[in-house]
Design a protein around this motif. Sequence first.
Motif, short mmCIF file in Angstrom:
data_model
loop_
_atom_site.label_atom_id
_atom_site.label_comp_id
_atom_site.label_asym_id
_atom_site.label_seq_id
_atom_site.Cartn_x
_atom_site.Cartn_y
_atom_site.Cartn_z
N ALA A 1 0.84 -1.20 0.00
CA ALA A 1 0.00 0.00 0.00
C ALA A 1 0.88 1.25 0.00
O ALA A 1 1.95 1.26 0.61
CB ALA A 1 -0.92 0.01 1.21
N PRO A 2 0.42 2.30 -0.67
CA PRO A 2 1.19 3.55 -0.70
C PRO A 2 1.37 4.11 0.71
O PRO A 2 0.41 4.28 1.45
CB PRO A 2 0.34 4.50 -1.55
CG PRO A 2 -0.76 3.71 -2.12
CD PRO A 2 -0.82 2.40 -1.42
N GLY A 3 2.60 4.36 1.09
CA GLY A 3 2.89 4.98 2.38
C GLY A 3 2.93 4.03 3.56
O GLY A 3 3.25 4.45 4.67
N CYS A 4 2.64 2.76 3.39
CA CYS A 4 2.66 1.81 4.51
C CYS A 4 4.07 1.24 4.67
O CYS A 4 4.71 0.87 3.69
CB CYS A 4 1.67 0.68 4.29
SG CYS A 4 1.54 -0.43 5.72
N VAL A 5 4.53 1.16 5.92
CA VAL A 5 5.87 0.65 6.20
C VAL A 5 5.84 -0.66 6.97
O VAL A 5 6.86 -1.12 7.46
CB VAL A 5 6.70 1.70 6.99
CG1 VAL A 5 6.90 2.95 6.16
CG2 VAL A 5 6.03 2.02 8.31
N LEU A 6 4.67 -1.27 7.06
CA LEU A 6 4.51 -2.50 7.85
C LEU A 6 4.85 -3.75 7.03
O LEU A 6 4.82 -3.74 5.81
CB LEU A 6 3.09 -2.61 8.37
CG LEU A 6 2.63 -1.48 9.30
CD1 LEU A 6 1.19 -1.72 9.72
CD2 LEU A 6 3.53 -1.37 10.50
N TYR A 7 5.15 -4.81 7.77
CA TYR A 7 5.39 -6.12 7.19
C TYR A 7 4.34 -7.08 7.71
O TYR A 7 3.75 -6.86 8.76
CB TYR A 7 6.79 -6.64 7.57
CG TYR A 7 7.89 -5.96 6.81
CD1 TYR A 7 8.47 -6.57 5.71
CD2 TYR A 7 8.34 -4.70 7.18
CE1 TYR A 7 9.48 -5.94 4.99
CE2 TYR A 7 9.34 -4.07 6.47
CZ TYR A 7 9.91 -4.69 5.39
OH TYR A 7 10.89 -4.07 4.68
N PHE A 8 4.09 -8.16 6.97
CA PHE A 8 3.11 -9.16 7.39
C PHE A 8 3.54 -10.52 6.88
O PHE A 8 4.39 -10.63 6.00
CB PHE A 8 1.71 -8.80 6.86
CG PHE A 8 1.60 -8.86 5.36
CD1 PHE A 8 1.10 -9.99 4.73
CD2 PHE A 8 1.98 -7.78 4.58
CE1 PHE A 8 1.00 -10.05 3.36
CE2 PHE A 8 1.88 -7.83 3.19
CZ PHE A 8 1.39 -8.96 2.59
N VAL A 9 2.95 -11.56 7.44
CA VAL A 9 3.20 -12.93 6.99
C VAL A 9 2.12 -13.27 5.97
O VAL A 9 0.93 -13.23 6.28
CB VAL A 9 3.17 -13.92 8.17
CG1 VAL A 9 3.32 -15.35 7.67
CG2 VAL A 9 4.27 -13.58 9.17
N LYS A 10 2.54 -13.56 4.76
CA LYS A 10 1.61 -13.84 3.66
C LYS A 10 1.05 -15.25 3.85
O LYS A 10 1.75 -16.24 3.69
CB LYS A 10 2.34 -13.72 2.33
CG LYS A 10 1.44 -13.83 1.14
CD LYS A 10 2.20 -13.49 -0.13
CE LYS A 10 1.26 -13.51 -1.31
NZ LYS A 10 1.94 -13.06 -2.52
N GLN A 11 -0.24 -15.32 4.16
CA GLN A 11 -0.88 -16.61 4.41
C GLN A 11 -1.80 -17.03 3.27
O GLN A 11 -2.35 -18.12 3.30
CB GLN A 11 -1.67 -16.54 5.73
CG GLN A 11 -0.76 -16.29 6.91
CD GLN A 11 -1.53 -16.04 8.18
OE1 GLN A 11 -2.70 -15.68 8.17
NE2 GLN A 11 -0.86 -16.24 9.30
N HIS A 12 -1.99 -16.17 2.29
CA HIS A 12 -2.81 -16.47 1.13
C HIS A 12 -2.06 -16.00 -0.11
O HIS A 12 -1.45 -14.94 -0.10
CB HIS A 12 -4.16 -15.73 1.24
CG HIS A 12 -5.14 -16.15 0.19
ND1 HIS A 12 -5.12 -15.62 -1.07
CD2 HIS A 12 -6.14 -17.05 0.21
CE1 HIS A 12 -6.09 -16.17 -1.79
NE2 HIS A 12 -6.72 -17.04 -1.03
N PRO A 13 -2.10 -16.77 -1.20
CA PRO A 13 -1.30 -16.42 -2.38
C PRO A 13 -1.60 -15.04 -2.98
O PRO A 13 -0.74 -14.42 -3.56
CB PRO A 13 -1.64 -17.51 -3.39
CG PRO A 13 -2.32 -18.58 -2.65
CD PRO A 13 -2.81 -18.02 -1.36
N ARG A 14 -2.83 -14.54 -2.81
CA ARG A 14 -3.20 -13.27 -3.42
C ARG A 14 -3.07 -12.08 -2.46
O ARG A 14 -3.34 -10.96 -2.86
CB ARG A 14 -4.63 -13.35 -3.94
CG ARG A 14 -4.75 -14.37 -5.06
CD ARG A 14 -6.14 -14.41 -5.62
NE ARG A 14 -6.44 -13.10 -6.23
CZ ARG A 14 -7.66 -12.72 -6.55
NH1 ARG A 14 -8.68 -13.51 -6.32
NH2 ARG A 14 -7.87 -11.55 -7.08
#
Length: 79
Positions: A36-49
């Motif tokens: 997302a524009p301007g977001c600096v967060l990370y996440f664990v991708k649990q779904h391919p999309r």
Amino acid sequence: MRTGDLAGQAVAAMLAAQAVDLFTGDMRPQLRACLAPGCVLYFVKQHPRREWCSAGCGNRARVARHYQRHQAVKTDPKS
């Protein structure tokens, strides 16, 4: 040393250990930066999309894409 200080240190140590596990463990290949524009967060991708850290970030990205698409149509000299 106060009891609260020890509890805070224990929480900080636990978070640090979990962060090391996340960055070096089995889930490392699924760790992604939010697109997302301007977001600096990370996440664990649990779904391919999945591309965003939250639904709000996904909505913000879709709105930005929609705006860019429609601005391109308005400024297109062929129209």
